[in-house]
Enzyme design. Structure first.
Site, PDB file in Angstrom:
ATOM      1  N   PHE A  44      41.071  52.949  37.274  1.00 20.75           N
ATOM      2  CA  PHE A  44      41.169  51.584  37.798  1.00 20.75           C
ATOM      3  C   PHE A  44      42.589  51.035  37.761  1.00 20.75           C
ATOM      4  CE2 PHE A  44      39.373  51.521  33.492  1.00 20.75           C
ATOM      5  CZ  PHE A  44      40.396  50.884  32.788  1.00 20.75           C
ATOM      6  N   GLY A  47      44.861  50.527  41.051  1.00 20.73           N
ATOM      7  CA  GLY A  47      44.776  49.371  41.935  1.00 20.73           C
ATOM      8  C   GLY A  47      44.670  48.041  41.220  1.00 20.73           C
ATOM      9  N   HIS A  48      44.661  48.030  39.899  1.00 25.72           N
ATOM     10  CA  HIS A  48      44.458  46.775  39.137  1.00 25.72           C
ATOM     11  C   HIS A  48      45.470  46.690  38.004  1.00 25.72           C
ATOM     12  CE1 HIS A  48      42.209  43.657  36.832  1.00 25.72           C
ATOM     13  NE2 HIS A  48      41.734  43.348  38.021  1.00 25.72           N
ATOM     14  N   PHE A  49      46.577  46.328  38.174  1.00 27.39           N
ATOM     15  CA  PHE A  49      47.357  46.030  39.374  1.00 27.39           C
ATOM     16  C   PHE A  49      48.562  46.973  39.389  1.00 27.39           C
ATOM     17  CE2 PHE A  49      45.372  42.065  38.016  1.00 27.39           C
ATOM     18  CZ  PHE A  49      44.692  41.698  39.160  1.00 27.39           C
ATOM     19  N   VAL A  54      46.291  46.126  34.263  1.00 25.16           N
ATOM     20  CA  VAL A  54      45.425  45.319  33.408  1.00 25.16           C
ATOM     21  C   VAL A  54      43.998  45.848  33.558  1.00 25.16           C
ATOM     22  CG1 VAL A  54      44.478  43.001  33.007  1.00 25.16           C
ATOM     23  CG2 VAL A  54      46.880  43.262  33.650  1.00 25.16           C
TER      24      VAL A  54
END
Length: 145
Positions: A44, A47-49, A54
């Site tokens: 994750f 893309g986050h971020f 985070v």
């Protein structure tokens, strides 16, 4: 108290959705303290971020729910067997206090408020060291698959 092999025997979750690495304490019917090592390799974080990784708050809550599931299974003296599924059916009073970032060790502290035959209620906190990252009240149930 439980290593990753025992966790894999207890929960149906697998990578990338398994979010509990170790159980440090477990008092059957009452309390569990588990650990999630947060690494930059988590899918994750792409893309986050980008540039400011985070851990998504929903995954912090999912990690708490998985710790609660381990407590529930240990209390019922069961393991995930493909015949039933442990569902998160409610999240109340969720609050996020601190971002969880790569390199953190997320402590998952879950207390059973009520464990009934069909519905279970837990008070849950996620911490990084002494700092509160998130807290919520979780409602869960065990249902046939």
């Amino acid at each position: 108290m439980m290593d990753i092999r025992e966790i894999l025997e207890t929960l149906p979750h697998r990578y990338p959705m398994l979010l509990v690495d170790r159980v440090l304490e477990c008092e059957v019917g009452k309390h569990i303290l588990a650990l999630k090592n947060v690494t930059i390799n988590e899918p994750f974080f792409n893309g986050h971020f980008p540039g400011l990784p985070v851990m998504p708050g929903v995954l912090v809550v999912e990690a708490l729910a998985q710790a609660a599931a381990i407590l529930a299974f240990r209390t019922a003296e069961k393991k995930s067997d493909g015949q039933s599924i442990y569902y998160l059916v409610g999240i109340d009073d969720a609050r996020f206090k601190r971002p969880v970032v790569p390199g953190d060790q997320l402590l998952l502290d879950v207390t059973a408020d009520r464990i009934g035959r069909e519905l279970m209620k837990f008070s849950a906190e996620a911490r990084v060291g002494d700092a509160l990252a998130a807290r919520a009240t979780l409602l869960c149930t065990l249902r046939p698959a």
